[in-house]
Design an enzyme around this catalytic site. Structure first.
Site, PDB file in Angstrom:
ATOM      1  N   HIS A  36      -5.690  -2.464  32.165  1.00 34.34           N
ATOM      2  CA  HIS A  36      -6.929  -1.865  31.253  1.00 34.34           C
ATOM      3  C   HIS A  36      -8.147  -1.681  31.798  1.00 34.34           C
ATOM      4  O   HIS A  36      -8.503  -0.162  31.654  1.00 34.34           O
ATOM      5  CB  HIS A  36      -7.475  -3.221  30.509  1.00 34.34           C
ATOM      6  CG  HIS A  36      -8.702  -2.862  29.609  1.00 34.34           C
ATOM      7  ND1 HIS A  36      -8.687  -2.502  28.145  1.00 34.34           N
ATOM      8  CD2 HIS A  36      -9.944  -2.814  29.647  1.00 34.34           C
ATOM      9  CE1 HIS A  36     -10.027  -2.231  27.753  1.00 34.34           C
ATOM     10  NE2 HIS A  36     -10.610  -2.776  28.820  1.00 34.34           N
ATOM     11  N   GLU A  37      -8.563  -2.015  33.227  1.00 31.98           N
ATOM     12  CA  GLU A  37      -9.664  -1.691  34.021  1.00 31.98           C
ATOM     13  C   GLU A  37      -9.140  -0.380  34.706  1.00 31.98           C
ATOM     14  O   GLU A  37      -9.919   0.484  34.832  1.00 31.98           O
ATOM     15  CB  GLU A  37     -10.010  -2.762  35.085  1.00 31.98           C
ATOM     16  CG  GLU A  37     -10.612  -3.966  34.122  1.00 31.98           C
ATOM     17  CD  GLU A  37     -11.554  -3.738  33.184  1.00 31.98           C
ATOM     18  OE1 GLU A  37     -12.161  -2.730  33.395  1.00 31.98           O
ATOM     19  OE2 GLU A  37     -11.830  -4.468  32.146  1.00 31.98           O
ATOM     20  N   HIS A  63      -9.662   2.634  32.503  1.00 34.88           N
ATOM     21  CA  HIS A  63     -10.948   3.172  32.479  1.00 34.88           C
ATOM     22  C   HIS A  63     -10.909   3.963  33.509  1.00 34.88           C
ATOM     23  O   HIS A  63     -11.684   5.067  33.313  1.00 34.88           O
ATOM     24  CB  HIS A  63     -11.962   2.087  32.471  1.00 34.88           C
ATOM     25  CG  HIS A  63     -12.198   1.207  31.239  1.00 34.88           C
ATOM     26  ND1 HIS A  63     -12.569   1.923  30.126  1.00 34.88           N
ATOM     27  CD2 HIS A  63     -12.290   0.054  30.724  1.00 34.88           C
ATOM     28  CE1 HIS A  63     -12.779   1.247  29.178  1.00 34.88           C
ATOM     29  NE2 HIS A  63     -12.464  -0.024  29.469  1.00 34.88           N
ATOM     30  N   GLU A 103     -12.912   1.480  24.537  1.00 33.54           N
ATOM     31  CA  GLU A 103     -12.061   0.269  24.749  1.00 33.54           C
ATOM     32  C   GLU A 103     -10.516   0.329  24.157  1.00 33.54           C
ATOM     33  O   GLU A 103      -9.698   0.016  24.524  1.00 33.54           O
ATOM     34  CB  GLU A 103     -12.864  -0.678  24.192  1.00 33.54           C
ATOM     35  CG  GLU A 103     -14.003  -1.364  24.777  1.00 33.54           C
ATOM     36  CD  GLU A 103     -13.789  -1.683  26.381  1.00 33.54           C
ATOM     37  OE1 GLU A 103     -12.762  -2.406  26.611  1.00 33.54           O
ATOM     38  OE2 GLU A 103     -14.404  -1.211  27.141  1.00 33.54           O
TER      39      GLU A 103
END
Length: 307
Positions: free
Chosen positions: A130-131, A134, A204
Site C-alpha cells: 500500500h505504501e 503511494h 487512500e
C-alpha cells in the site's frame, strides 16, 4: 481526475494559509504568509520527508539490521517496478506505517515496531505494498507538503491564541479585529483539516487497490487494516498526537480521538476500505492465505526483523 482534484485541494490549502495571514495582519500579514508559504514549499520539496521521519523517531534500517523486513520491501519494490526506497522503523507500539519522499527515486517507507509485532508476514506485505503504491502514484510529495502547510496553519492559530491573550485581537493591522483573530484561531485550522481529509481520502482507495495488485493478496491487506484500526483506537501514538498535521500520511488514522484534531478523520472508514478490498479480491480471483506467525517470535531468529 484525481490529480486535478488534488491540485485544486492543494490550492485551497494554500489559499487558507494566505487568508489566515490576512485575518491576522491585513495585506501585510498576507504578504508575509505568501513569503512563508513559498519558503515552506521549497523546504517541503527538499527536506519535509526528513522532518516527518524525525518527528516520528524513525531510524533507518538495512539488510543487516532488519533482514526480513528489508528483504520484504525490496521484493515488493521489484514487483512494483520501483527503485528501492529507504526503509525506516519507528519504535512505537501502535501498528501503523507511512511513505514519504518527493519522488520514487527519493522515497522512504516507515513502519512501527507495533505493526511488525502484531501482523503476520502476508499482512505486513499488504501494508508495505500500500505504501509503495503511494510512491508509485506520486502521492508522497503531495501528502508531505500538505502536512507542512497544515502544520503552518496550526502555527498561525497558535500565534492568534497568544495574540488574544495579549490583546493582539485589537491590532490595527488586523482588518477584522477580534473576529479575524477568532477566525484564524478556530475556522482556519478546521478548514485545513477538511482539506487534508479530502486529499487523503482521494488517495487512500487508490493506494489500497495498488497495494492489493502489488502484493497479490488484497485479503491480507484487508485483514491488516482491520487489525491496525482496532489497535489504533486502543494504543496512543504520542508522536502523532504531538504532530497531528502528519496524521493523514499514515495508512490508518494514528490519532486517539481524544483531541479536537480528530473531530474529522483524514481517512476513509476502514470498514468501507475492507469491503472494497474484498470486492477487489473477487475481481482478482484471490483466495485466503494460510496465516503465518507475527515477526516478533520467528522460529529461526532471536532478535526479530528490526534487530
Amino acid at each position: 481526475m484525481n490529480t486535478m482534484r488534488t491540485g485544486l485541494l492543494m490550492a485551497a490549502l494554500m489559499g487558507l494559509f494566505l487568508a489566515a495571514g490576512y485575518l491576522l495582519g491585513g495585506q501585510q500579514g498576507m504578504f508575509i504568509a505568501f513569503l512563508m508559504a513559498a519558503g515552506m514549499n521549497i523546504l517541503a520539496y527538499w527536506n519535509a520527508d526528513k522532518m516527518v521521519l524525525r518527528m516520528h523517531g524513525a531510524r533507518q534500517v538495512d539488510r543487516q539490521t532488519a533482514p526480513e523486513f528489508y528483504g520484504l520491501v525490496e521484493e515488493l519494490a521489484q514487483r512494483a517496478g520501483l527503485p528501492m526506497p529507504k526503509v525506516y522503523i519507528m519504535d512505537n507500539p501502535q501498528p501503523n506505517a507511512f511513505a514519504t519522499g518527493r519522488n520514487p527515486e527519493n522515497a522512504a517507507v516507515a513502519a512501527t515496531t507495533g505493526l511488525l509485532r502484531i501482523l503476520d508476514r502476508d499482512e505486513i506485505a499488504g501494508v508495505m505494498a500500500h505504501e509503495l503504491a503511494h510512491i508509485r502514484h506520486r502521492d508522497t510529495l503531495v501528502m508531505t507538503m500538505t502536512a507542512t502547510i497544515a502544520g503552518a496553519i496550526s502555527m498561525l492559530a497558535t500565534y492568534a491564541r497568544f495574540g488574544m491573550m495579549f490583546g493582539g485581537g485589537r491590532d490595527r493591522n488586523n482588518p477584522l479585529g477580534l473576529i479575524g483573530t477568532i477566525a484564524a484561531l478556530v475556522v482556519m485550522p478546521l478548514a485545513a483539516m477538511l482539506v487534508q481529509m479530502a486529499i487523503s481520502r482521494t488517495r487512500e482507495y487508490g493506494a489500497d487497490r495498488g497495494g492489493a495488485e502489488i502484493s497479490g493478496q488484497p485479503l491480507a491487506l484487508a485483514s491488516a487494516l482491520g487489525k491496525i484500526s482496532n489497535a489504533a483506537h486502543q494504543i496512543v501514538n504520542p508522536a502523532a498526537e504531538a504532530n497531528p498535521a502528519t496524521a493523514h500520511m499514515f495508512i490508518i488514522n494514528p490519532l486517539s480521538g481524544m483531541r479536537m484534531d480528530n473531530l474529522f478523520s483524514t481517512h476513509p472508514d476502514p470498514g468501507k476500505r475492507i469491503a472494497e478490498l474484498q470486492r477487489i479480491a473477487g475481481e482478482l480471483g484471490s483466495v485466503p492465505q494460510q496465516q503465518t506467525e507475527p515477526w516478533d517470535t520467528p522460529p529461526n531468529h532471536t532478535a526479530g526483523p528490526w534487530g
